[in-house]
Design an enzyme around this catalytic site. Structure first.
Site, PDB file in Angstrom:
ATOM      1  N   GLU A  36      10.582   2.319  -8.562  1.00 54.63           N
ATOM      2  CA  GLU A  36       9.237   2.868  -8.385  1.00 54.63           C
ATOM      3  C   GLU A  36       8.429   2.807  -9.680  1.00 54.63           C
ATOM      4  OE1 GLU A  36       6.167   4.153  -6.197  1.00 54.63           O
ATOM      5  OE2 GLU A  36       8.165   3.832  -5.382  1.00 54.63           O
ATOM      6  N   VAL A  45       0.894  -1.154   0.000  1.00 56.49           N
ATOM      7  CA  VAL A  45       0.000   0.000   0.000  1.00 56.49           C
ATOM      8  C   VAL A  45       0.930   1.200   0.000  1.00 56.49           C
ATOM      9  CG1 VAL A  45      -1.866   1.221   1.154  1.00 56.49           C
ATOM     10  CG2 VAL A  45      -1.712  -1.263   1.351  1.00 56.49           C
ATOM     11  N   GLU A  46       0.970   1.915  -1.098  1.00 58.28           N
ATOM     12  CA  GLU A  46       1.921   3.025  -1.231  1.00 58.28           C
ATOM     13  C   GLU A  46       1.194   4.354  -1.044  1.00 58.28           C
ATOM     14  OE1 GLU A  46       5.111   2.854  -3.972  1.00 58.28           O
ATOM     15  OE2 GLU A  46       4.489   0.913  -4.774  1.00 58.28           O
ATOM     16  N   GLY A  47       1.713   5.173  -0.138  1.00 57.58           N
ATOM     17  CA  GLY A  47       1.102   6.442   0.179  1.00 57.58           C
ATOM     18  C   GLY A  47       0.192   6.329   1.395  1.00 57.58           C
TER      19      GLY A  47
END
Length: 496
Positions: free
Chosen positions: A195, A86-88
């Site tokens: 990324e 889960v990015e951010g």
């Protein structure tokens, strides 16, 4: 199974499908076919159902839902072949995936801590770079990125002045051709390729520096390591409108697995979809949630052909390849402890098995390492045998740890997203010069054919939350047409 029982089963399925169709027809709603049961496709269905559009048929090419969120067993543990983080998180806005993971489903997750990375940069022939030296190189890279952010903010929003990240690096005197020493190359690879799955020379500055995901939702990343799998999020969302059993498996006949869509015919009066098994499905609308890589391939034929503006918008985007290779060993030989989870291999060959992760916390005693490769290395590795890849990886580890007894690997898992005709890559990357206009075109419907997917998310493409939100956005466009007769989708000009 006998012929009689097979016929009976088919009859029951037919009657059940007819029952659902009758219920939907009684509700007076339009029929919608959704192509693909990944995150965006399932998100579309949920939004349509919330709006009362329940006459749905979801055609999924594989034997499972979730798409590029897919869990598999490796060496006795369940690992993620695709999306893993889960990015951010922990920012001003709430990432919509985070509460589902952390609160609703309570999936086991771990904050990824990259703070100790400067002390874990390994030389090509063994040993670790001096931490102070590596930290100084990282700080220089951060300074260049910060300068790039300031430049990006001054560029025209149309994208006409956009440039590659590499061009920005050259403007900041970050070496003529970008970082070129082994240590600078691997730090650059970690910052950008790790990324975006593609190098700075092809990645947009304006769309990535700063990156909307982290700017909006926070800088933290959480690694999902739950035996139910990250895909449990997709099953949870599907269960909001599709019938599921007590184990969470979707048993709703509106979800059709192993249905490979090969042709979509559209006209002013409706949609006809043909699958590889010669089945024909008719509807009022179709929502295509396949990857942009599939749209760029010849898997699905549109009749009539999509207009030139649509084809061009599809081909403008890159479908990047991001490969997470899991390797199992009979014993551990790598350092563990605080600040040791991530480590880098500074090869003179950029992107060659550069970013590593150990799982002391996530999968204790599993003796598994993860190494990530992207782009050209991913394509090269997909075309060779797993034994060859395993041998290359073991040699790299023996180079990194010359004093350790590095055994042969006992198992390896190499996902092949690029070779898979149902994906043709891992996720989309930001091309140079695109802005809201190109994303509007990519998302724009063509008659009764609608489009969704992470690649249609202007700010969050490439991310799980981007796929989820794009499904909602595209469903809303269809709902306006189907329920309010607001079918004209206006795309303002690029320079408006």
């Amino acid at each position: 199974m006998t012929f009689t029982s097979t016929t009976a089963t088919a009859l029951v399925l037919t009657l059940t499908l007819a029952h659902y169709a009758c219920l939907a027809a009684a509700a007076g709603g339009p029929r919608v076919i959704i192509v693909g049961a990944g995150m965006s496709g399932i998100s579309v269905g949920m939004r349509l159902a919330e709006a009362g559009i329940t006459d749905l048929v979801i055609l999924e090419a594989t034997n499972h839902i979730g798409g590029r969120m897919h869990t598999t067993n490796f060496g006795g543990i369940n690992v993620e072949m695709g999306a893993n983080w889960v990015e951010g998180v922990n920012g001003g806005k709430m990432n919509p995936i985070w509460p589902i993971v952390n609160s609703t489903l309570k999936l086991r997750n771990f904050r990824s801590d990259f703070d100790g990375l400067a002390g874990n940069v390994y030389k090509e022939k063994g040993g670790v770079y001096d931490k102070a030296f590596a930290q100084k190189r990282m700080e220089r890279s951060d300074e260049v990125e910060e300068s790039g952010g300031k430049l990006s903010a001054k560029l025209n929003s149309s994208g006409q002045d956009d440039m590659s990240i590499l061009a920005m690096q050259r403007l900041n005197n970050h070496q003529p051709n970008g970082p070129s020493s082994p240590v600078d190359m691997v730090l650059d690879y970690y910052k950008y390729d790790y990324e975006f799955a593609e190098p700075p020379r092809v990645t947009s500055l304006q769309n990535t520096v700063p990156l909307a995901t982290f700017q909006d939702f926070g800088d933290d990343l959480y690694f999902v390591a739950d035996q139910r799998g990250f895909e449990a999020v997709v099953y949870f969302l599907a269960g909001q409108y599709l019938k599921a059993d007590k184990s969470g498996n979707i048993v709703d006949p509106r979800l059709q697995l192993n249905k490979v869509v090969r042709e979509i015919s559209y006209s002013g009066s409706g949609i006809t979809v043909k699958t590889e098994d010669d089945k024909v499905y008719k509807a009022d609308y179709v929502m295509v949630s396949t990857s942009v890589g599939v749209l760029q391939s010849d898997l699905i034929q549109f009749k009539p052909q999509l207009p030139n503006w649509k084809v061009l918008s599809i081909y403008q985007f890159d479908m990047a390849v991001y490969t997470k290779i899991f390797v199992k060993f009979p014993k551990k030989f790598w350092p563990e402890g605080k600040g040791r989870e991530f480590f880098l291999y500074a090869s003179s060959r950029r992107g060659y098995y550069g970013v590593w992760q150990e799982f002391e916390a996530q999968y204790p005693d599993a003796n598994v390492l993860l190494v990530t490769v992207t782009d050209e290395e991913s394509r090269r590795i997909e075309q060779q045998s797993d034994n060859q890849t395993k041998a290359e990886i073991v040699q790299v580890l023996r180079n990194m740890f010359p004093a350790a007894d590095v055994p042969d690997a006992t198992d390896i898992l190499v996902p092949r997203w690029w070779s898979d005709r149902f994906y043709r890559g891992s996720f989309s990357n930001w091309p140079i010069g695109v802005n809201r206009y190109e994303y509007d075109q990519l998302r724009a419907p063509v008659g009764r054919v609608y489009f969704t997917g992470e690649h249609t998310s202007e700010h969050y493409n490439g991310y799980v939350h981007g796929a989820y939100l794009s499904g909602i956005d595209s469903a809303d466009i269809l709902i306006k047409c189907a329920q309010k007769n607001m079918c004209k989708y206006h795309v303002p000009g690029k320079y408006d």
